[in-house]
Design an enzyme around this catalytic site. Structure first.
Site, PDB file in Angstrom:
ATOM      1  N   ASP A 201       4.805 -40.482  13.124  1.00 48.79           N
ATOM      2  CA  ASP A 201       4.651 -39.666  11.920  1.00 48.79           C
ATOM      3  C   ASP A 201       5.903 -38.821  11.663  1.00 48.79           C
ATOM      4  O   ASP A 201       5.813 -37.647  11.296  1.00 48.79           O
ATOM      5  CB  ASP A 201       3.384 -38.783  12.082  1.00 48.79           C
TER       6      ASP A 201
ATOM      7  N   HIS B 222      -0.437 -32.014  -4.307  1.00 46.12           N
ATOM      8  CA  HIS B 222       0.379 -32.261  -3.111  1.00 46.12           C
ATOM      9  C   HIS B 222       1.507 -33.243  -3.431  1.00 46.12           C
ATOM     10  O   HIS B 222       2.671 -32.984  -3.136  1.00 46.12           O
ATOM     11  CB  HIS B 222      -0.518 -32.799  -1.986  1.00 46.12           C
ATOM     12  N   GLU B 223       1.155 -34.364  -4.036  1.00 45.15           N
ATOM     13  CA  GLU B 223       2.179 -35.384  -4.330  1.00 45.15           C
ATOM     14  C   GLU B 223       3.223 -34.861  -5.312  1.00 45.15           C
ATOM     15  O   GLU B 223       4.417 -35.103  -5.152  1.00 45.15           O
ATOM     16  CB  GLU B 223       1.519 -36.655  -4.872  1.00 45.15           C
TER      17      GLU B 223
ATOM     18  N   TYR C  96      12.753 -34.951   6.039  1.00 47.77           N
ATOM     19  CA  TYR C  96      11.385 -35.351   6.358  1.00 47.77           C
ATOM     20  C   TYR C  96      11.231 -35.793   7.810  1.00 47.77           C
ATOM     21  O   TYR C  96      10.822 -36.911   8.087  1.00 47.77           O
ATOM     22  CB  TYR C  96      10.940 -36.439   5.390  1.00 47.77           C
TER      23      TYR C  96
ATOM     24  N   GLU D  54       5.655 -31.066   4.278  1.00 51.21           N
ATOM     25  CA  GLU D  54       4.225 -31.385   4.145  1.00 51.21           C
ATOM     26  C   GLU D  54       3.395 -30.133   3.876  1.00 51.21           C
ATOM     27  O   GLU D  54       2.494 -30.139   3.034  1.00 51.21           O
ATOM     28  CB  GLU D  54       3.722 -32.058   5.429  1.00 51.21           C
TER      29      GLU D  54
ATOM     30  N   HIS E 175       5.753 -32.557  -3.740  1.00 55.84           N
ATOM     31  CA  HIS E 175       6.868 -33.241  -3.059  1.00 55.84           C
ATOM     32  C   HIS E 175       8.046 -33.406  -4.019  1.00 55.84           C
ATOM     33  O   HIS E 175       9.208 -33.335  -3.608  1.00 55.84           O
ATOM     34  CB  HIS E 175       6.426 -34.610  -2.536  1.00 55.84           C
TER      35      HIS E 175
ATOM     36  N   HIS F 117       2.759 -34.642   9.479  1.00 51.91           N
ATOM     37  CA  HIS F 117       1.420 -34.363   8.958  1.00 51.91           C
ATOM     38  C   HIS F 117       0.543 -33.648   9.989  1.00 51.91           C
ATOM     39  O   HIS F 117      -0.598 -33.321   9.707  1.00 51.91           O
ATOM     40  CB  HIS F 117       0.697 -35.657   8.544  1.00 51.91           C
TER      41      HIS F 117
HETATM   42 ZN   LIG Z   1       2.824 -35.424   1.714  1.00 55.52          ZN
END
Ligand SMILES: [Zn+2]
Length: 367
Positions: A283, A186-187, A201, A210, A190, A288
């Site tokens: 958020d 996931h990271e 974002y 996300e 990005h 998310h």
């Molecule tokens: Zn993320």
């Protein structure tokens, strides 16, 4: 908190795996020690974001928002693609990045479990993008994969800061680790998204950012385990929650909203259908939270098709990301783009395009 509201934050985010609403709930409901941890984490990440904003303002080039238009969408393994250039550092439980170099590409295992896990996982994510989608590292140009383990003491988060990954160890209560392949994938995804033209974002484009990170995080894990779509758990962050927390993971693509239900953390807030889209200023506009909707569409598409999700479905999502050319895309724009990619890769009128349309329709998006 990994993000603040405001346009600057949306263009220059620090992308954390643990969403700010989870930390706010902990600050509200936790015992004095947990509440203090959550408040400190919220403050620290805000400071880190500010530092990064200064760094970006000090001469680092901004991401080119239109790069996606010119990127050729390689969908088969490219010639000459080989090896990642990994550098894993020990943060020594301090805030400074990247910390002390522990293991470079080709070095023997260190014997430090977290460092070796981060090294192996970075290789598996590199291999997904290189061997399946023909991409040479996160930027497509072979950039080194830099990661820091043992970031800060009892740090309950993991993030991509625009140039590297950093992983806390967790406090052992709320989180036990962040070194899990879907989280690492996931990271790193990005980074791929940032270098593929980017998705702003906030609001729907942020939730797409996300969701696409979750998709490639989950695909990294499924490919490493050799699982077909029906065998996979479709969880992001399985096993990272602490022993006292009632929950399986951070998010579920198969059943958004069911990843955890805990006395302290509350209930996983993700919707799976547009009827339950959450409008919030928290958020970054629920990035998310509403990511559950495109996540579920991807899951449904893979479940309908069967087989290995990182093959055709992953290629369609990857190609759509390379050709999107719209940093402010809505869910509907993204669904259209995935359909264009499906037509290119599987043919107009193919069963795959029929199934893709059905998947988007089931989450309330007509294409
Ligand atoms: Zn993320």
């Amino acid at each position: 908190m990994c993000f603040r509201s405001g346009s600057r934050a949306a263009h220059d985010p620090l992308l954390c795996i643990v969403p700010p609403y989870m930390l706010r709930v902990l600050a509200l409901r936790g015992d004095p020690q947990v509440a203090e941890m959550a408040r400190t984490l919220l403050k620290q990440t805000e400071k880190l974001r500010d530092e990064r904003a200064e760094l970006m303002g000090a001469g680092l080039p901004p991401p080119d928002p239109f790069r996606g238009a010119y990127a050729t969408a390689a969908v088969s393994p490219a010639e000459g693609l080989c090896c990642p250039e990994r550098r894993i550092h020990d943060g020594q439980f301090r805030a400074a990045l990247p910390g002390k170099l522990l293991r470079s590409e080709g070095d023997d295992p260190t014997g430090i479990a977290d460092a070796d896990t981060a090294y192996d996982a970075a290789g598996q994510v590199f291999s997904l993008f290189a061997e399946e989608y023909g991409r040479n590292s996160l930027d497509g140009e072979g950039m080194p994969l830099i990661a820091t383990v043992h970031h800060r003491r009892n740090y309950n988060n993991a993030f991509w800061n625009g140039t590297q990954m950093a992983y806390g160890t967790g406090d052992g209560k709320i989180f036990r680790t962040f070194l899990e392949l879907s989280v690492i994938g996931h990271e790193m995804a990005h980074g791929v998204i940032q270098h593929s033209g980017g998705l702003i974002y906030e609001n729907q484009s942020g939730a797409l950012n996300e969701s696409i990170a979750d998709v490639f995080g989950s695909l990294s894990l499924q490919r490493a385990l050799g699982q077909e779509a029906h065998q996979a758990d479709w969880l992001v962050g399985r096993g990272i929650l602490g022993p006292g927390i009632t929950g399986a993971a951070l998010r579920s693509m198969k059943a958004p909203g069911t990843a955890y239900a805990d006395d302290l953390l509350g209930q996983d807030p993700q919707p799976w259908h547009m009827d339950h889209f959450v409008t919030t200023s928290d958020d970054n506009g629920g990035v998310h939270i509403n990511s559950g909707i495109p996540n579920h569409a991807f899951y449904l598409f893979c479940a309908y098709l069967g087989g290995r999700a990182w093959e055709l479905p992953g290629r369609i999502w990857y190609r759509a990301l390379q050709t999107l050319n719209n940093p402010m895309a809505s869910f509907s724009d993204w669904a259209d783009q995935t359909m264009d990619s499906a037509i290119e890769l599987a043919g107009r009128g193919s069963i795959e395009t029929v199934m893709l349309r059905r998947a988007w329709k089931l989450v309330g998006i007509a294409i």
